[in-house]
Write a protein that holds these residues in place. Structure first.
Motif, PDB file in Angstrom:
ATOM      1  N   LEU A  49       0.808  -1.223   0.000  1.00 52.64           N
ATOM      2  CA  LEU A  49       0.000   0.000   0.000  1.00 52.64           C
ATOM      3  C   LEU A  49       0.844   1.278   0.000  1.00 52.64           C
ATOM      4  N   GLY A  50       2.161   1.150  -0.213  1.00 49.80           N
ATOM      5  CA  GLY A  50       3.014   2.338  -0.216  1.00 49.80           C
ATOM      6  C   GLY A  50       3.125   2.922   1.180  1.00 49.80           C
ATOM      7  N   LEU A  51       3.290   4.259   1.281  1.00 47.15           N
ATOM      8  CA  LEU A  51       3.461   4.915   2.586  1.00 47.15           C
ATOM      9  C   LEU A  51       2.251   4.696   3.490  1.00 47.15           C
ATOM     10  N   LYS A  52       1.063   4.663   2.861  1.00 45.00           N
ATOM     11  CA  LYS A  52      -0.163   4.444   3.626  1.00 45.00           C
ATOM     12  C   LYS A  52      -0.093   3.111   4.381  1.00 45.00           C
ATOM     13  N   GLY A  53       0.702   2.175   3.840  1.00 47.70           N
ATOM     14  CA  GLY A  53       0.832   0.855   4.450  1.00 47.70           C
ATOM     15  C   GLY A  53       1.393   0.908   5.860  1.00 47.70           C
ATOM     16  N   LEU A  54       2.264   1.880   6.127  1.00 43.45           N
ATOM     17  CA  LEU A  54       2.844   2.016   7.471  1.00 43.45           C
ATOM     18  C   LEU A  54       1.752   2.342   8.481  1.00 43.45           C
ATOM     19  N   ILE A  55       0.840   3.229   8.066  1.00 36.02           N
ATOM     20  CA  ILE A  55      -0.273   3.614   8.953  1.00 36.02           C
ATOM     21  C   ILE A  55      -1.219   2.425   9.130  1.00 36.02           C
ATOM     22  N   VAL A  56      -1.517   1.748   8.014  1.00 31.24           N
ATOM     23  CA  VAL A  56      -2.412   0.581   8.077  1.00 31.24           C
ATOM     24  C   VAL A  56      -1.846  -0.457   9.047  1.00 31.24           C
ATOM     25  N   ASN A  57      -0.543  -0.738   8.937  1.00 32.16           N
ATOM     26  CA  ASN A  57       0.080  -1.730   9.828  1.00 32.16           C
ATOM     27  C   ASN A  57       0.009  -1.300  11.285  1.00 32.16           C
ATOM     28  N   LEU A  58       0.217  -0.035  11.512  1.00 34.50           N
ATOM     29  CA  LEU A  58       0.160   0.497  12.885  1.00 34.50           C
ATOM     30  C   LEU A  58      -1.245   0.293  13.464  1.00 34.50           C
ATOM     31  N   VAL A  59      -2.249   0.639  12.685  1.00 34.72           N
ATOM     32  CA  VAL A  59      -3.636   0.512  13.141  1.00 34.72           C
ATOM     33  C   VAL A  59      -3.986  -0.962  13.379  1.00 34.72           C
ATOM     34  N   VAL A  60      -3.615  -1.818  12.416  1.00 38.34           N
ATOM     35  CA  VAL A  60      -3.936  -3.252  12.519  1.00 38.34           C
ATOM     36  C   VAL A  60      -3.284  -3.866  13.754  1.00 38.34           C
ATOM     37  N   ARG A  61      -2.003  -3.479  14.009  1.00 36.71           N
ATOM     38  CA  ARG A  61      -1.266  -4.104  15.123  1.00 36.71           C
ATOM     39  C   ARG A  61      -1.592  -3.474  16.473  1.00 36.71           C
ATOM     40  N   LYS A  62      -1.517  -2.136  16.526  1.00 35.43           N
ATOM     41  CA  LYS A  62      -1.576  -1.460  17.828  1.00 35.43           C
ATOM     42  C   LYS A  62      -2.978  -1.003  18.233  1.00 35.43           C
ATOM     43  N   VAL A  63      -3.755  -0.510  17.258  1.00 38.21           N
ATOM     44  CA  VAL A  63      -5.064   0.038  17.606  1.00 38.21           C
ATOM     45  C   VAL A  63      -6.114  -1.074  17.651  1.00 38.21           C
ATOM     46  N   LYS A  64      -6.216  -1.817  16.537  1.00 41.28           N
ATOM     47  CA  LYS A  64      -7.234  -2.876  16.486  1.00 41.28           C
ATOM     48  C   LYS A  64      -6.749  -4.183  17.101  1.00 41.28           C
ATOM     49  N   LYS A  65      -5.439  -4.266  17.336  1.00 42.03           N
ATOM     50  CA  LYS A  65      -4.840  -5.463  17.950  1.00 42.03           C
ATOM     51  C   LYS A  65      -5.276  -6.755  17.246  1.00 42.03           C
ATOM     52  N   LEU A  66      -5.096  -6.770  15.923  1.00 42.98           N
ATOM     53  CA  LEU A  66      -5.523  -7.916  15.112  1.00 42.98           C
ATOM     54  C   LEU A  66      -4.397  -8.903  14.823  1.00 42.98           C
ATOM     55  N   VAL A  67      -3.211  -8.653  15.426  1.00 40.93           N
ATOM     56  CA  VAL A  67      -2.084  -9.555  15.151  1.00 40.93           C
ATOM     57  C   VAL A  67      -1.624 -10.213  16.454  1.00 40.93           C
ATOM     58  N   PRO A  68      -2.098 -11.421  16.747  1.00 38.56           N
ATOM     59  CA  PRO A  68      -1.627 -12.121  17.954  1.00 38.56           C
ATOM     60  C   PRO A  68      -0.115 -12.372  17.860  1.00 38.56           C
ATOM     61  N   ALA A  69       0.540 -12.433  19.017  1.00 39.79           N
ATOM     62  CA  ALA A  69       2.005 -12.647  19.043  1.00 39.79           C
ATOM     63  C   ALA A  69       2.358 -13.944  18.333  1.00 39.79           C
ATOM     64  N   TRP A  70       3.453 -13.928  17.571  1.00 44.20           N
ATOM     65  CA  TRP A  70       3.882 -15.132  16.848  1.00 44.20           C
ATOM     66  C   TRP A  70       5.397 -15.158  16.740  1.00 44.20           C
ATOM     67  N   SER A  71       5.933 -16.334  16.548  1.00 44.93           N
ATOM     68  CA  SER A  71       7.365 -16.482  16.329  1.00 44.93           C
ATOM     69  C   SER A  71       7.580 -17.602  15.307  1.00 44.93           C
ATOM     70  N   LEU A  72       8.192 -17.248  14.183  1.00 40.93           N
ATOM     71  CA  LEU A  72       8.488 -18.237  13.136  1.00 40.93           C
ATOM     72  C   LEU A  72       9.946 -18.068  12.727  1.00 40.93           C
ATOM     73  N   PRO A  73      10.864 -18.693  13.465  1.00 45.71           N
ATOM     74  CA  PRO A  73      12.286 -18.535  13.155  1.00 45.71           C
ATOM     75  C   PRO A  73      12.577 -18.907  11.702  1.00 45.71           C
TER      76      PRO A  73
END
Length: 566
Positions: free
Chosen positions: A167-191
């Motif tokens: 999504l270009g620069l807008k993608g940074l904001i989208v990721n922030l909202v998805v992760r921090k505001v809406k909390k849609l990304v549960p913690a994960w670890s995939l070495p």
């Protein structure tokens, strides 16, 4: 396509439904133009280079950009040493990365394994193991599920994408909202996982090698319950999907005898691309016709969906009864200008007449019902697109397709008699992945696929579904198999016996109801539902739980679901 209608007395003998075909539609497909889906994509990306191909969250990829990005995915996979025929799983909603990845996998000569991103770890592990997937692309929102099972599978390469990657620069904001505001990304670890953006960058520097794909090679393992039992992969070849795409292209053409052909067709892609309906009708058709697909990542967010609909001159809208109903119940939907709508295609589940009548009144466009299954790539029959009316049937067999209504012994039944709907045509799967026993159950000696659906054919050649042969439950267009629900419920220590059936549901067509005999007297409905929620994706979970002292059984002790259905 320059084919003409066949003479019914020659090759088409017996296919009496051809008399009901729109004028000028060929009875049979011409030979395929392309040897593979990858070849089709390359050709269309050249032909329509500057047109918009896919839009998501306000960001658009042109055909040129889509072609370059999918080539990059293909090159990266080949550089990892994956060989023609290796399976690659894709676990994504409708974001730009999804079509780029799917068509990149195909261009590399590999096989796509579509995975519902909402699967539980148990469901995901079964599918990855069964397919023998060697690589997996996943959106970070669902990476925690992958992390729980990947070590027990053959997957060697895991690529993790973020919502904002394309999504270009807008993608940074989208990721922030998805992760921090809406909390849609549960913690994960995939070495050892590789970020999607790194794949794109590395792939862009490498070249795609011709994988030598032929029409008979496998393109997708499309997982389904089939007509019986546990989830298994329908083996769909490049020829299966290209044939179905060409069949639908022929079927669409008569619309333009009635309505003016737009400069570019705009498709709404609200159904998930991991579902065969959207994959063929939106993905393949959209590309082949040089169309513009507007991807809807979360169609359950109806207000946002309606807002998105208002931005485009929508022409083709495939959907489900539940989706059409939900849209019409939003007050802002009535304010949209949908006068450009040429085709509303209803599939996946029965379209209810009141919903169809209301849709036509609100949009001016009838809902045209079609029918198919994962095993038929998917479309086998459809009503005429050039006649704006809701028929309540699943329509006519598509070109090069035959429908036969047969009894349990496999004998063809006379017109009007009720039996199993059997399908033969170039879109019918090659079989179930590594399940010759299951394939043998559904394929007849003369090449018909036994659908498990019960219906009859009218003298005009229209088929009407009246029932299902199997105990399958159909929730919002998705197959739910009672065996799987029961197996999960039985793994709860408080359950002695159980049986699952489908019951009518105004929202989803059918819902799952579970009858339970307690082993632990303290067991509650909430306990059962919580246990099922841990092990089954949302649409498979029991909506209703009823406790019984005993369940009806046959004289050999088999639980009789039909008695529970009443």
């Amino acid at each position: 396509m320059s084919a003409t209608v066949q003479d019914p007395s020659t090759q088409s003998s017996g296919r009496f439904w051809l008399a009901s075909y729109p004028e000028g539609v060929a009875a049979d497909l011409a030979p395929l133009h392309h040897s593979s889906i990858g070849a089709l994509v390359e050709s269309c990306c050249e032909q329509y280079a500057d047109r918009p191909a896919f839009t998501s969250m306000g960001k658009t990829l042109t055909f040129r950009e889509f072609g370059a990005a999918s080539a990059g995915i293909a090159a990266w996979l080949q550089a990892r040493g994956l060989q023609k025929g290796d399976r690659v799983a894709v676990m994504m909603p409708n974001v730009l990365q999804n079509p780029v990845i799917i068509f990149g996998i195909l261009r590399a000569g590999l096989v796509v394994v579509n995975v519902n991103p909402l699967y539980t770890p148990r469901e995901l592990e079964h599918q990855l193991k069964d397919a023998g997937a060697k690589a997996l692309f996943v959106l970070e929102n669902f990476a925690s599920t992958v992390a729980q099972v990947v070590s027990r599978t053959a997957v060697k390469h895991v690529v993790v994408a973020t919502m904002g990657d394309m999504l270009g620069l807008k993608g940074l904001i989208v990721n922030l909202v998805v992760r921090k505001v809406k909390k849609l990304v549960p913690a994960w670890s995939l070495p050892g996982h590789v970020p999607f953006r790194q794949v794109v960058a590395e792939g862009a520097r490498a070249g795609v090698k011709d994988a030598g794909v032929t029409p008979g090679d496998t393109a997708f393992l499309q997982y389904t319950g089939g007509t019986t039992g546990v989830s298994k992969g329908a083996v769909l070849t490049h020829a299966n999907l290209l044939s179905n795409m060409e069949q639908i292209k022929l079927w669409i053409e008569p619309i333009f005898h009635v309505r003016k052909r737009p400069e570019q067709l705009v498709f709404i892609c609200a159904l998930p691309l991991y579902h065969i309906f959207a994959l063929t009708v939106n993905g393949l058709m959209g590309i082949a016709l040089g169309g513009h697909n507007v991807l809807i990542a979360n169609p359950r967010d109806i207000p946002a969906f309606v807002k998105e609909l208002g931005k485009y001159p929508v022409h083709i809208f495939p959907g489900l009864n539940t989706l059409f109903n939900a849209l019409m119940n939003n007050p802002d939907f009535a304010k949209l200008d949908l006068s450009g709508l040429l085709l509303t295609l209803g599939g996946g589940m029965a379209v209810q007449r009141p919903v169809a009548e209301r849709w036509q009144a609100m949009t001016g466009c009838a809902i045209t019902e079609g029918y198919g299954l994962s095993e038929t790539s998917p479309v086998a029959t459809a009503n005429r697109f050039d006649r704006a009316q809701f028929t309540g049937t699943i329509g006519l067999p598509l070109p090069s397709t035959e429908i036969d209504i047969r009894d349990d012994a496999g004998n063809a039944l006379p017109l009007g008699e009720v039996g199993e709907i059997c399908i033969r045509g170039p879109q019918v799967m090659a079989g179930y992945w590594q399940r010759p026993d299951e394939t043998a159950k559904v394929m007849t000696a003369d090449g018909f696929f036994r659908s498990g659906d019960i219906g009859f054919m009218t003298p005009e050649g229209f088929t009407k579904i009246v029932d299902r042969k199997k105990d399958m439950i159909l929730v919002s267009g998705f197959n739910v198999f009672p065996n799987e629900v029961e197996e999960v419920a039985m793994s709860h220590p408080g359950v002695l016996e159980c049986a699952a059936i489908g019951v009518p549901d105004a929202h989803s067509g059918e819902a799952v109801k579970l009858f339970v005999v307690k082993k632990d007297p303290a067991l509650t409905e909430a306990d059962v539902k919580a246990h099922c929620a841990e092990n089954l994706t949302n649409y498979k979970r029991p909506k209703f739980v009823e406790f019984r002292d005993e369940l009806p059984k046959s004289n050999v002790g088999k639980i009789l679901r039909k008695d529970l259905r009443g």
